[in-house]
Design a protein around this motif. Structure first.
Motif, PDB file in Angstrom:
ATOM      1  N   SER A 191      44.161  19.487  35.450  1.00 30.71           N
ATOM      2  CA  SER A 191      43.858  18.288  36.232  1.00 30.71           C
ATOM      3  C   SER A 191      45.031  18.061  37.174  1.00 30.71           C
ATOM      4  N   HIS A 192      44.845  17.164  38.125  1.00 31.63           N
ATOM      5  CA  HIS A 192      45.955  16.827  39.019  1.00 31.63           C
ATOM      6  C   HIS A 192      46.129  15.321  39.100  1.00 31.63           C
ATOM      7  N   GLU A 193      47.362  14.873  38.825  1.00 30.05           N
ATOM      8  CA  GLU A 193      47.660  13.459  39.067  1.00 30.05           C
ATOM      9  C   GLU A 193      48.025  13.340  40.534  1.00 30.05           C
ATOM     10  N   ILE A 203      40.008   7.908  37.204  1.00 29.58           N
ATOM     11  CA  ILE A 203      39.677   9.324  37.013  1.00 29.58           C
ATOM     12  C   ILE A 203      38.425   9.633  37.821  1.00 29.58           C
ATOM     13  N   HIS A 205      36.044  13.060  40.023  1.00 31.51           N
ATOM     14  CA  HIS A 205      35.874  14.470  40.380  1.00 31.51           C
ATOM     15  C   HIS A 205      34.998  14.529  41.610  1.00 31.51           C
ATOM     16  N   LEU A 229      43.713  10.350  38.908  1.00 28.39           N
ATOM     17  CA  LEU A 229      43.676  11.634  38.222  1.00 28.39           C
ATOM     18  C   LEU A 229      42.406  12.379  38.650  1.00 28.39           C
ATOM     19  N   ASP A 230      42.595  13.573  39.217  1.00 24.48           N
ATOM     20  CA  ASP A 230      41.445  14.420  39.566  1.00 24.48           C
ATOM     21  C   ASP A 230      41.156  15.331  38.376  1.00 24.48           C
ATOM     22  N   LEU A 231      40.099  15.014  37.638  1.00 24.55           N
ATOM     23  CA  LEU A 231      39.705  15.863  36.496  1.00 24.55           C
ATOM     24  C   LEU A 231      38.648  16.859  36.990  1.00 24.55           C
ATOM     25  N   TYR A 232      39.105  17.797  37.821  1.00 25.82           N
ATOM     26  CA  TYR A 232      38.174  18.774  38.394  1.00 25.82           C
ATOM     27  C   TYR A 232      37.589  19.680  37.318  1.00 25.82           C
ATOM     28  N   SER A 233      38.300  19.832  36.204  1.00 25.34           N
ATOM     29  CA  SER A 233      37.789  20.653  35.103  1.00 25.34           C
ATOM     30  C   SER A 233      37.067  19.727  34.122  1.00 25.34           C
ATOM     31  N   ASP A 238      41.061  18.274  30.342  1.00 25.63           N
ATOM     32  CA  ASP A 238      42.509  18.169  30.132  1.00 25.63           C
ATOM     33  C   ASP A 238      42.774  16.956  29.223  1.00 25.63           C
TER      34      ASP A 238
END
Lengths: 323, 277
Positions: A191-193, A203, A205, A229-233, A238
C-alpha cells in the motif's frame, strides 16, 4: 511517494490505456505473454498488443466463459495469458471458469477487467461493474489489484506478470488524475501512504484515491489531520498498514467505486475487528444500481466525491470523540 | 524419449479394458458412491490413448513439455481415468479403493492438487474443451507436436461453453485438438433424448467447422483408427462421436440410467466381477 508531497493531480491517461501499453512492453521482452479478448479490444486497449503481436493475440468473440478457460489452458501449458474484457462481463460471465479452471488448480492466469465502477457513464448499469472485487476476492489464491492512475497500472501489470498465480486487475474507462511519479513500486500486498495524518485515515483504491487526497486537503483547512492510504492491493491486504492506521488515528473511512457490500471496506473492517477495533465509515455504491449519465454527474449523485469522503471523515472523528 | 507405444494388439488392449472395468466397479463399490455408467462407457476410448500408443506420454517424465494432454471434461467419470493412470504407472494401483475417501489422492472428481499427472481439475461440466484449446494453442506457439485430447459427456455438451469453444477451435484452425464425445445416450435424469435432445449431433459439429468421425466407441480397432485419422486432419479440429453403451461390460448396468451415479451393492459387485472375469 514521499508523504507530504503536494498533489497536483493533473489528468493522466485512463488505467485501461496504461494496461494496453504495458502488455505491449511485456510482449516485447517475454514471448510467453499472450492476450485473449472478447470483442472489446478497442475498449480494453488490448488492440495495441493485437497489432504488435498478432500471432500471440487470440480473438475469442463475445464468449467470455470460453475465453477465461482458454486462458487457463494456455497458462497450464506455460504461457502468461492476459484475458481481458469489461470487468462486469469478465467476472460475471467468466466467474465459474475463474473459479474452476484458474483459482482451484492455482493456474497462472491474469484477468484484467476494464470499465469498472459507475464512472463508465452513459452505457448504464448493465455495463457497470460494481461487484467485481467481491467476486474476485471470493476466489482462494487470487491476488486482486486496483491501481489508481497510469503510473500505478503500468507498474502493477509488470508486477503481476512476474508473479506466479492467478490475478485480477481492475481498470477504469475514464481518465485518471496522476497521483504517482514514475518508478514508484507496487508490490502485491503493499500500500502507499500518500498523506500523513493523525485524526482519521482515508483508505481508497482506484479513482477514489484522488478524491481522498482532495478530501484530506479540505479537511486540513478545517483543522482535521487526515491520513490517506492507497490500498491498491485489495487482496492480499496490507494488514500492517491498516492496523497502524487504526491504532494511530483511531478512525477509518474506506472509499471506493464499488458496492459497499463485499468491497474493500468490509475487508478492512475484518482486519480492524481482528486487530485494533476503531470507528469506521464507508463511502461506496450503497445497495443500488446506478444509471446513465456523465461520469461526473454519476459520481456526484452516488456520493463518491471528496465532499462525501470528507463528510464521512468528520462523522468518524465525531464518533471517535464521543467514545 | 521413452513413450508408451502402440505395440499392443487390439486383443491385448481388450484385456487391459477388462482390467480397467474391474477396477472401476471395485473402487466405486468400495467408495459406496460414484459414477459407474459413464466410466464403463469410456474405457476403450481411454485405453487406446494411454495403452494403444495414440497419445504421446511418458510415465517416467509426466511433465515432459511435448507430451499430449488429456482432459476429462466429464469429470464425474474420474474412476475410468484413475484406473487408467494407475495401470499406466502414474499412480498407485493399490490405493484405487480409497476413491472418494478423506485423504485419498483419488478425489471425487479429478483434482490436480492431488495427482500432478492430471492436466486439469474438472467436475464442473463444459470447461474441458476450452482448456484443451488453450493447451493446444500453447503447443502451436511453442512449435511443439503436442496434441490436446478432451473427453466430453453427451449431457455435458448441452453446456453453452462447449459451443463457444467449438467456434473458437474452428476459427483458430486448432488442428491439434481432439474432442471425444462419449455418446452413451444417458445422463443423470434419464435418456438424453428425454432431457435435451442433441441430434442431429454430427451435423452440429460439422456446421461448427469440425472434422467429424462417428464410430463404435467399444470397437478397439475402430477407436484406434479414429485417433489415427484425427492425426491426419489439418486446418480444422476433429471430434470423435463415439457411440457407446452406458455401463458397458456389466449386463445389469448397460443402458440403465440408474447406474449413472449409483454404486453397486455387494451382490452386484460379485455379479459384475464374474462377468468381467
Amino acid at each position: 511517494m514521499a508523504t507530504g508531497t503536494k498533489f497536483e493531480l493533473n489528468m493522466g491517461a485512463a488505467t485501461r490505456e496504461a494496461f494496453g501499453r504495458a502488455i505491449v512492453e511485456l510482449g516485447k521482452v517475454n514471448k510467453d505473454v499472450v492476450v485473449c479478448d472478447a470483442d472489446l479490444s478497442k475498449s480494453t486497449m488490448t488492440t495495441y498488443f493485437a497489432k504488435e503481436f498478432p500471432e500471440r493475440f487470440f480473438s475469442c468473440g463475445i464468449a467470455e466463459a470460453n475465453m477465461v478457460a482458454v486462458g487457463s489452458g494456455l497458462a497450464a501449458s506455460g504461457k502468461i495469458p492476459f484475458v481481458s474484457s469489461f470487468s462486469t462481463f469478465l467476472l460475471n460471465k467468466g466467474f465459474e471458469q475463474l473459479r474452476v479452471t484458474a483459482a482451484y488448480p492455482n493456474v497462472n492466469l491474469k484477468a484484467v477487467g476494464t470499465h469498472s465502477g459507475i464512472s463508465i457513464g452513459e452505457d448504464g448499469p448493465s455495463q457497470m461493474s460494481i461487484e467485481d472485487l467481491a467476486l474476485a476476492c471470493a476466489l482462494p489464491g487470487f491476488s486482486v489489484l486496483s491501481p489508481c492512475d497510469e503510473v500505478a497500472m503500468r507498474a502493477v501489470i509488470h508486477e503481476v506478470a512476474a508473479h506466479i498465480g492467478p490475478v485480477f486487475v481492475r481498470a477504469a474507462r475514464a481518465k485518471s488524475p496522476i497521483v504517482y511519479t514514475e518508478g514508484t513500486k507496487f508490490p502485491i500486498g503493499g500500500s502507499h501512504e500518500l498523506i500523513a495524518g493523525s485524526d482519521v485515515t482515508l483508505i481508497a483504491h482506484g479513482l477514489l484515491v484522488a478524491e481522498a487526497i482532495r478530501a484530506s486537503e479540505a479537511l486540513a483547512a478545517e483543522g482535521i489531520s487526515a491520513r490517506v492510504l492507497d490500498l491498491y492491493s485489495i487482496k492480499p491486504l496490507d494488514h500492517a498498514a491498516v492496523e497502524r492506521a487504526a491504532r494511530e488515528t483511531g478512525a477509518i473511512v474506506v472509499a471506493e467505486e464499488h458496492l459497499i457490500d463485499g468491497g474493500l471496506g468490509v475487508r478492512v473492517a475484518q482486519t480492524v475487528a481482528e486487530t485494533t477495533p476503531c470507528v469506521m465509515e464507508f463511502v461506496g455504491v450503497n445497495n443500488v444500481y446506478a444509471e446513465s449519465g456523465g461520469p461526473d454527474e454519476l459520481l456526484d449523485k452516488y456520493n463518491l466525491r471528496a465532499v462525501n469522503i470528507a463528510a464521512a471523515a468528520k462523522k468518524a472523528v465525531a464518533r471517535k470523540s464521543a467514545l | 524419449m521413452a513413450t508408451v507405444t502402440g505395440t499392443r494388439s487390439a486383443q491385448e488392449l481388450q484385456a487391459v479394458c477388462k482390467q480397467i472395468r474391474r477396477h472401476i466397479v471395485t473402487m466405486i463399490h468400495a467408495a459406496k458412491s460414484g459414477h459407474p455408467g459413464g466410466s464403463l462407457s469410456a474405457v476403450e476410448l481411454l485405453v487406446s490413448l494411454y495403452f494403444g500408443g495414440r497419445m504421446r506420454h511418458d510415465v517416467e517424465n509426466p511433465k515432459w513439455k511435448d507430451r499430449d494432454r488429456f482432459i476429462l471434461g466429464k469429470g464425474h467419470a474420474a474412476p475410468v481415468l484413475y484406473a487408467v493412470l494407475a495401470e499406466a504407472g502414474y499412480t498407485p494401483v493399490d490405493q484405487l479403493n480409497t476413491l472418494r475417501r478423506f485423504g485419498s489422492i483419488y478425489q471425487g472428481h479429478p483434482d490436480r492438487r492431488f495427482i500432478p499427472a492430471l492436466e486439469a481439475s474438472t467436475g464442473s461440466l463444459g470447461q474441458g474443451l476450452s482448456l484443451a484449446c488453450g493447451m493446444a494453442l500453447a503447443a502451436r506457439l511453442d512449435g511443439s507436436p503436442a496434441r490436446a485430447y478432451t473427453m466430453l459427456g453427451d449431457g455435458e455438451i448441452q453446456e453453452g461453453q462447449i459451443w463457444e469453444a467449438a467456434m473458437f477451435a474452428a476459427y483458430h484452425k486448432i488442428d491439434n485438438v481432439v474432442a471425444i464425445v462419449d455418446y452413451n445416450k444417458i445422463q443423470l435424469d434419464g435418456f438424453v433424448k428425454d432431457i435435451m435432445e442433441l441430434e442431429p449431433l454430427a451435423d452440429k459439429w460439422r456446421a461448427f467447422g469440425w472434422h467429424v468421425i462417428e464410430l463404435d466407441g467399444h470397437n478397439m480397432e475402430a477407436v484406434n483408427a479414429a485417433y489415427d485419422e484425427a492425426q491426419t486432419v489439418k486446418g480444422k479440429p476433429t471430434v470423435l462421436i463415439a457411440h457407446t453403451v452406458k455401463g458397458k461390460g456389466v449386463s445389469f448396468m448397460e443402458n440403465n440410467p440408474k447406474f449413472h451415479g449409483v454404486a453397486p451393492t455387494d451382490d452386484e459387485l460379485t455379479k459384475a466381477l464374474a462377468e468381467l472375469a
